[in-house]
Write a protein that holds these residues in place. Structure first.
Motif, short mmCIF file in Angstrom:
data_model
loop_
_atom_site.label_atom_id
_atom_site.label_comp_id
_atom_site.label_asym_id
_atom_site.label_seq_id
_atom_site.Cartn_x
_atom_site.Cartn_y
_atom_site.Cartn_z
N SER A 64 0.86 -1.18 0.00
CA SER A 64 0.00 0.00 0.00
C SER A 64 0.89 1.23 0.00
CB SER A 64 -0.91 0.01 1.23
OG SER A 64 -1.59 1.25 1.34
N LEU A 65 0.35 2.34 -0.53
CA LEU A 65 1.07 3.62 -0.50
C LEU A 65 0.35 4.63 0.37
CD1 LEU A 65 1.97 3.79 -4.29
CD2 LEU A 65 3.60 3.59 -2.41
N LYS A 66 -0.55 4.14 1.22
CA LYS A 66 -1.33 5.03 2.06
C LYS A 66 -0.59 5.48 3.31
CE LYS A 66 -5.78 3.10 0.54
NZ LYS A 66 -7.03 2.41 0.97
N GLY A 67 0.43 4.71 3.72
CA GLY A 67 1.14 5.04 4.94
C GLY A 67 2.15 6.15 4.76
N GLU A 68 2.39 6.92 5.82
CA GLU A 68 3.31 8.06 5.75
C GLU A 68 4.73 7.60 5.43
OE1 GLU A 68 4.80 11.88 8.47
OE2 GLU A 68 3.46 10.35 9.31
N ALA A 69 5.14 6.48 5.99
CA ALA A 69 6.51 6.00 5.76
C ALA A 69 6.75 5.72 4.28
CB ALA A 69 6.77 4.74 6.59
N GLU A 70 5.80 5.06 3.62
CA GLU A 70 5.96 4.77 2.20
C GLU A 70 5.93 6.05 1.36
OE1 GLU A 70 6.88 2.23 0.76
OE2 GLU A 70 6.65 0.69 2.29
N GLN A 71 5.14 7.01 1.79
CA GLN A 71 5.06 8.28 1.06
C GLN A 71 6.35 9.08 1.19
OE1 GLN A 71 1.45 10.12 2.47
NE2 GLN A 71 0.18 8.41 1.76
N ILE A 72 6.99 9.01 2.34
CA ILE A 72 8.27 9.68 2.52
C ILE A 72 9.34 9.05 1.62
CG2 ILE A 72 10.16 10.05 4.17
CD1 ILE A 72 8.00 10.41 6.34
N ILE A 73 9.33 7.71 1.56
CA ILE A 73 10.28 7.02 0.68
C ILE A 73 10.05 7.42 -0.78
CG2 ILE A 73 10.97 4.76 -0.23
CD1 ILE A 73 10.35 3.60 2.56
N PHE A 74 8.79 7.47 -1.18
CA PHE A 74 8.48 7.83 -2.57
C PHE A 74 8.98 9.24 -2.88
CE2 PHE A 74 5.89 9.36 -6.06
CZ PHE A 74 5.86 8.27 -6.92
N ALA A 75 8.74 10.17 -1.98
CA ALA A 75 9.18 11.56 -2.19
C ALA A 75 10.69 11.67 -2.24
CB ALA A 75 8.60 12.46 -1.10
N SER A 76 11.38 10.78 -1.53
CA SER A 76 12.85 10.85 -1.46
C SER A 76 13.51 10.55 -2.81
CB SER A 76 13.37 9.89 -0.40
OG SER A 76 13.26 8.53 -0.84
N HIS A 77 12.78 9.98 -3.75
CA HIS A 77 13.35 9.70 -5.07
C HIS A 77 13.59 10.99 -5.86
CE1 HIS A 77 12.69 5.54 -4.22
NE2 HIS A 77 11.38 5.60 -4.33
N ASP A 78 12.97 12.09 -5.42
CA ASP A 78 13.17 13.39 -6.04
C ASP A 78 12.95 13.32 -7.56
OD1 ASP A 78 13.75 16.11 -6.09
OD2 ASP A 78 15.90 15.78 -6.42
N ALA A 79 11.83 12.73 -7.95
CA ALA A 79 11.55 12.49 -9.37
C ALA A 79 11.00 13.73 -10.05
CB ALA A 79 10.57 11.34 -9.52
N ASP A 80 11.34 13.88 -11.32
CA ASP A 80 10.68 14.90 -12.13
C ASP A 80 9.26 14.47 -12.48
OD1 ASP A 80 12.89 16.75 -12.42
OD2 ASP A 80 13.82 15.25 -13.71
N VAL A 81 9.09 13.18 -12.75
CA VAL A 81 7.80 12.67 -13.18
C VAL A 81 7.70 11.19 -12.82
CG1 VAL A 81 8.65 12.12 -15.49
CG2 VAL A 81 6.21 12.53 -15.16
N ALA A 82 6.48 10.74 -12.55
CA ALA A 82 6.22 9.31 -12.37
C ALA A 82 5.37 8.83 -13.55
CB ALA A 82 5.49 9.03 -11.06
N VAL A 83 5.65 7.62 -13.99
CA VAL A 83 4.90 7.02 -15.10
C VAL A 83 4.22 5.76 -14.57
CG1 VAL A 83 5.05 5.89 -17.35
CG2 VAL A 83 6.42 7.92 -16.86
N VAL A 84 2.92 5.68 -14.75
CA VAL A 84 2.12 4.58 -14.23
C VAL A 84 1.50 3.82 -15.40
CG1 VAL A 84 0.22 3.93 -12.69
CG2 VAL A 84 1.62 5.95 -12.17
N VAL A 85 1.78 2.52 -15.47
CA VAL A 85 1.23 1.68 -16.53
C VAL A 85 0.76 0.36 -15.90
CG1 VAL A 85 1.61 0.62 -18.78
CG2 VAL A 85 2.91 2.66 -18.15
N ALA A 86 -0.54 0.25 -15.67
CA ALA A 86 -1.11 -0.99 -15.10
C ALA A 86 -0.40 -1.40 -13.82
CB ALA A 86 -1.06 -2.12 -16.13
N TYR A 87 -0.31 -0.48 -12.88
CA TYR A 87 0.39 -0.75 -11.62
C TYR A 87 -0.43 -1.64 -10.70
CZ TYR A 87 2.59 0.35 -7.07
OH TYR A 87 3.18 0.28 -5.84
N GLY A 88 -1.67 -1.25 -10.44
CA GLY A 88 -2.54 -2.10 -9.62
C GLY A 88 -2.83 -1.58 -8.24
N LEU A 89 -2.20 -0.46 -7.83
CA LEU A 89 -2.49 0.15 -6.54
C LEU A 89 -2.94 1.59 -6.76
CD1 LEU A 89 0.44 -0.93 -4.16
CD2 LEU A 89 -1.89 -1.83 -4.23
#
Length: 306
Positions: A64-89
């Motif tokens: 899941s990506l609902k938790g704060e810990a996972e969201q902090i990890i995601f933000a730490s990638h410092d991405a310009d853009v995310a691409v989503v193709v049939a991810y499922g979450l």
């Protein structure tokens, strides 16, 4: 650009490959966690997981990506853009907002028609003559975001969901590559979706995979090809004194009339209106076979199927 890629099945792999081969820095790949599969029920990594490892890209498999810990990890990638193709979450707002340029989704329909989980299958099951792939700017709603570039894809009368899937994933990868080129030039444009013409492609449920021979032949034909090769539209037939489940993988409109389910010869089966001729099928525990092979092994056929 720095990219986070999010996808799971085979459909997603060509787009990941396109981004890597175009020289973008894919800093992280998110995919569904490995699942038990096969007779041994060993955990199997997703196709995207395997591809990412081949490219040497770090892989993340949160449940899941609902938790704060996972969201902090995601933000730490410092991405310009995310691409989503049939991810499922589902992506919560903090994840959608983390990349500098937001999240782009490759969707397998011409939005707003067929928002949701199964646009490829639903388009064929509905008898649509065309569909497409589109790049969409993601927001919190279900496939409601503004749409960017797209490609129209014709659906031939006998095309299966598997064939449309394979066409879409190739066309979609090229489309996303062109969208990224426009994004780098600051010329990627999006248009709000109209609400008129909105339809929803709900997830395919097991209960709807059984063939209903009382429906018109065109509907049965579309049902068969829309569920081919997976999960497969099925029926039951009595062979050698026992009931056998058979998946119909390919069909065409046939000739003749009779009570729904009546075998009219040459694996042509009467429907509520007209008939359908089965040209490829699969018995339980066996591989796919054409009609002639099925008939050779079936012996005496009953008067009707169920």
């Amino acid at each position: 650009m720095r990219v986070v890629f999010m996808g799971t099945p085979d459909f997603s792999v060509p787009t990941l490959t396109e981004l890597v081969s175009s020289g973008h820095e894919v800093v992280a790949v998110y995919t569904r966690a490995p699942k038990p599969a096969g007779r041994g029920q060993e955990e199997r990594k997703s196709p995207v997981h395997m591809a990412a490892e081949g490219f040497g890209i770090p892989v993340f498999t949160p449940r899941s990506l609902k938790g704060e810990a996972e969201q902090i990890i995601f933000a730490s990638h410092d991405a310009d853009v995310a691409v989503v193709v049939a991810y499922g979450l589902l992506l919560p707002k903090p994840v959608l907002d983390a990349p500098r340029l937001g999240c782009l989704n490759l969707h397998g329909s011409l939005l707003p028609r067929w928002r949701g989980a199964a646009p490829i299958q639903r388009a064929i099951m509905a008898g649509d003559s065309q569909t497409g792939v589109q790049v969409m700017q993601m927001e919190e709603g279900l496939d409601t975001g503004p749409v960017g570039p797209g490609e129209v894809i014709a659906i031939a009368p006998d095309m299966t969901a598997g064939e449309l899937h394979d066409t879409m994933m190739r066309v979609g990868a090229d489309l996303m590559g062109r969208a990224f080129a426009a994004l780098e030039r600051d010329s990627l444009e999006f248009t709000p979706q109209p609400e008129e013409g909105t339809t929803y492609a709900k997830k395919i449920e097991k209960a709807e995979s059984r063939i209903d021979w009382s429906r018109p032949a065109a509907d049965v034909h579309n049902h068969i090809r829309g569920l081919s090769p997976f999960p497969g539209a099925w029926f039951e037939i009595d062979l050698g004194g026992k009931s056998v489940r058979v998946k119909a993988l390919r069909s065409s409109l046939g000739e003749g009339t009779g009570a729904p389910g009546t075998l009219l010869g040459d694996l042509t089966i009467a429907c509520g209106d007209g008939a359908v001729r089965l040209t490829q099928m699969q018995r339980e525990g066996k591989g796919a076979m054409d009609a002639a092979t099925f008939l050779r092994g079936a012996g005496t056929l009953p008067a009707a199927v169920r």
